[in-house]
Scaffold this motif. Sequence first.
Motif, PDB file in Angstrom:
ATOM      1  N   GLU A 254       0.825  -1.198   0.000  1.00 39.38           N
ATOM      2  CA  GLU A 254       0.000   0.000   0.000  1.00 39.38           C
ATOM      3  C   GLU A 254       0.858   1.246   0.000  1.00 39.38           C
ATOM      4  O   GLU A 254       2.089   1.178   0.052  1.00 39.38           O
ATOM      5  N   ARG A 255       0.183   2.400  -0.083  1.00 39.08           N
ATOM      6  CA  ARG A 255       0.863   3.695  -0.073  1.00 39.08           C
ATOM      7  C   ARG A 255       0.182   4.613   0.933  1.00 39.08           C
ATOM      8  O   ARG A 255      -0.954   4.383   1.327  1.00 39.08           O
ATOM      9  N   VAL A 310       2.507  -9.654   6.303  1.00 40.42           N
ATOM     10  CA  VAL A 310       3.406  -8.504   6.211  1.00 40.42           C
ATOM     11  C   VAL A 310       2.661  -7.368   5.518  1.00 40.42           C
ATOM     12  O   VAL A 310       1.916  -7.606   4.560  1.00 40.42           O
ATOM     13  N   ILE A 311       2.848  -6.157   5.995  1.00 37.75           N
ATOM     14  CA  ILE A 311       2.341  -4.965   5.314  1.00 37.75           C
ATOM     15  C   ILE A 311       3.542  -4.099   4.951  1.00 37.75           C
ATOM     16  O   ILE A 311       4.384  -3.798   5.811  1.00 37.75           O
ATOM     17  N   VAL A 312       3.631  -3.731   3.673  1.00 36.77           N
ATOM     18  CA  VAL A 312       4.694  -2.831   3.209  1.00 36.77           C
ATOM     19  C   VAL A 312       4.030  -1.548   2.722  1.00 36.77           C
ATOM     20  O   VAL A 312       3.192  -1.588   1.809  1.00 36.77           O
ATOM     21  N   GLY A 313       4.388  -0.435   3.333  1.00 38.51           N
ATOM     22  CA  GLY A 313       3.826   0.858   2.958  1.00 38.51           C
ATOM     23  C   GLY A 313       4.844   1.701   2.208  1.00 38.51           C
ATOM     24  O   GLY A 313       5.989   1.836   2.649  1.00 38.51           O
ATOM     25  N   LEU A 314       4.431   2.258   1.097  1.00 38.13           N
ATOM     26  CA  LEU A 314       5.313   3.071   0.257  1.00 38.13           C
ATOM     27  C   LEU A 314       5.194   4.537   0.652  1.00 38.13           C
ATOM     28  O   LEU A 314       4.096   5.084   0.735  1.00 38.13           O
ATOM     29  N   SER A 315       6.341   5.173   0.883  1.00 40.07           N
ATOM     30  CA  SER A 315       6.356   6.575   1.280  1.00 40.07           C
ATOM     31  C   SER A 315       7.344   7.352   0.420  1.00 40.07           C
ATOM     32  O   SER A 315       8.411   6.842   0.077  1.00 40.07           O
ATOM     33  N   TYR A 316       6.999   8.591   0.102  1.00 40.72           N
ATOM     34  CA  TYR A 316       7.937   9.489  -0.568  1.00 40.72           C
ATOM     35  C   TYR A 316       8.367  10.619   0.369  1.00 40.72           C
ATOM     36  O   TYR A 316       8.861  11.646  -0.072  1.00 40.72           O
ATOM     37  N   LYS A 317       8.179  10.397   1.666  1.00 45.57           N
ATOM     38  CA  LYS A 317       8.723  11.313   2.671  1.00 45.57           C
ATOM     39  C   LYS A 317      10.124  10.813   3.027  1.00 45.57           C
ATOM     40  O   LYS A 317      10.422   9.625   2.953  1.00 45.57           O
ATOM     41  N   GLY A 318      10.970  11.684   3.454  1.00 42.83           N
ATOM     42  CA  GLY A 318      12.321  11.256   3.811  1.00 42.83           C
ATOM     43  C   GLY A 318      13.110  10.915   2.565  1.00 42.83           C
ATOM     44  O   GLY A 318      13.346  11.765   1.702  1.00 42.83           O
ATOM     45  N   GLY A 319      13.523   9.663   2.434  1.00 43.69           N
ATOM     46  CA  GLY A 319      14.325   9.245   1.291  1.00 43.69           C
ATOM     47  C   GLY A 319      15.630  10.012   1.240  1.00 43.69           C
ATOM     48  O   GLY A 319      16.294  10.221   2.247  1.00 43.69           O
ATOM     49  N   VAL A 352       5.082  -4.783  10.106  1.00 43.06           N
ATOM     50  CA  VAL A 352       4.679  -3.643   9.273  1.00 43.06           C
ATOM     51  C   VAL A 352       5.931  -2.850   8.967  1.00 43.06           C
ATOM     52  O   VAL A 352       6.705  -2.517   9.866  1.00 43.06           O
ATOM     53  N   HIS A 353       6.144  -2.552   7.685  1.00 42.53           N
ATOM     54  CA  HIS A 353       7.370  -1.873   7.268  1.00 42.53           C
ATOM     55  C   HIS A 353       7.030  -0.732   6.314  1.00 42.53           C
ATOM     56  O   HIS A 353       6.190  -0.893   5.421  1.00 42.53           O
ATOM     57  N   ILE A 354       7.712   0.377   6.476  1.00 37.07           N
ATOM     58  CA  ILE A 354       7.578   1.507   5.556  1.00 37.07           C
ATOM     59  C   ILE A 354       8.855   1.579   4.721  1.00 37.07           C
ATOM     60  O   ILE A 354       9.964   1.526   5.264  1.00 37.07           O
ATOM     61  N   ILE A 355       8.692   1.723   3.412  1.00 37.16           N
ATOM     62  CA  ILE A 355       9.835   1.768   2.503  1.00 37.16           C
ATOM     63  C   ILE A 355       9.769   3.036   1.654  1.00 37.16           C
ATOM     64  O   ILE A 355       8.693   3.439   1.205  1.00 37.16           O
ATOM     65  N   SER A 356      10.905   3.647   1.457  1.00 40.10           N
ATOM     66  CA  SER A 356      10.972   4.875   0.657  1.00 40.10           C
ATOM     67  C   SER A 356      10.943   4.557  -0.833  1.00 40.10           C
ATOM     68  O   SER A 356      11.676   3.688  -1.308  1.00 40.10           O
ATOM     69  N   GLY A 357      10.109   5.275  -1.562  1.00 43.78           N
ATOM     70  CA  GLY A 357      10.087   5.128  -3.017  1.00 43.78           C
ATOM     71  C   GLY A 357      11.348   5.657  -3.666  1.00 43.78           C
ATOM     72  O   GLY A 357      11.657   5.321  -4.805  1.00 43.78           O
TER      73      GLY A 357
END
Length: 414
Positions: A254-255, A310-319, A352-357
């Motif tokens: 998800e995003r 597992v939930i992987v969330g896509l973020s464009y914050k940070g990076g 639950v994991h957040i990953i940078s685009g």
Amino acid sequence: MNRSIRISSALLIALAACTASIAIGSDFTLNIFGNANMDDRIDQEDIDLIQQIIAGSAEATMLSDANLDGIVDQSDIKQVQDLMGGRAEKISLIDGNQQNRTLKLPSKRILPLNMRHAIALAVLSGEERAVGVDSTVVERADLFPRMSQLPAVGSTREPDIERIVSLKPDLLITFTNIPSPDALDDKLPEGIEVLRFDLSRSASLREEMAVLGFLLDEPESSQKYLDWYDRYVGEIEERASLIEDKDRVRVLMERERSADTGPTARWAYASETGYTDLVDNAGGINIARGFMEGNKDLEAEFVIDKDPEVIVGLSYKGGYKSDDSEAMKAYYDEIMSFGGFANISAVRNGRVHIISGDFSIGPQLVVGAATVAKWLYPEQFRDLDPVQVHREFLSDLMNLDYDPTEKGAFTYPE
């Protein structure tokens, strides 16, 4: 006898539709006209095959018409020889929209219209040719110490045409559908070419990087990238293929929620994106695949019923833009506290994991693939170090002194 073989436009279209991504004697095709045997390079074997086609002892292929004039004849042999010798004045290729394009050579003044294309230029030793950039490059000065200082031409979606024209680029590189042709191509004067590649999907990324490497006349840089890609993605896919079906992990991709996301929904990804490729390559089961296409609202009730592990969330914050991980933490907290999610396996077990685009899609997709593989199957990939893969990309391919453990914010929790 001097013969020529005429290829009708209908035949070219049919061949393109059927074989654009089929390689003969290789695991991918370098989609440049003149690559007659449709392997991953242009060499003497292509000249030999074109001679056989002219003589009538071999069938024409989709890429045997090197100068794309509809006829396979001696002029195609000369074009291949010129391509091999760096003397060609034009090159014909297939772009990311599977359209035939003919571009002038050499391309000395290039304008990448997104950070993804700027990364490709840097990896392929073409950074010095950049004459302007969009806002995604300007915002990431640590990643682009030189290119971020170049003149800005607005955003990828809303480019400043007047500014672009003033920089006199030979070539713009952008996405297959952004910006639309009427917002870009149709407004540019003759002499400024537009080449469209998404540089996103694992199924086409190597081909696109190889074509760009050939276009830039940087075969060593191109091969270095391909070797790096194959080393890690090949290992990930090989190990993933050994995981039994009963052991495959269910994943929600998800995003970050936006104002348009329904109050009882998640913005989920099912298929046809570089992001979903990360789970596919690692052997995970995307719970939205088969239920919907592309990416859109997915009701929380469906997610709860499928119970992702597992939930992987896509973020464009940070990076690469910021060292601050607070926005990614806020996204993580939002998932963990979302109504009805308390009993989902991923939330209950802390998976639950957040990953940078910024570092998981594009030419650096390899880094994202390693990161997600480690999250899904920590035992199978216990000796795979995604941070080291990231370091290699930045130091060996981008030629940067950048430690991703000290700069940027790429995953949460770290």
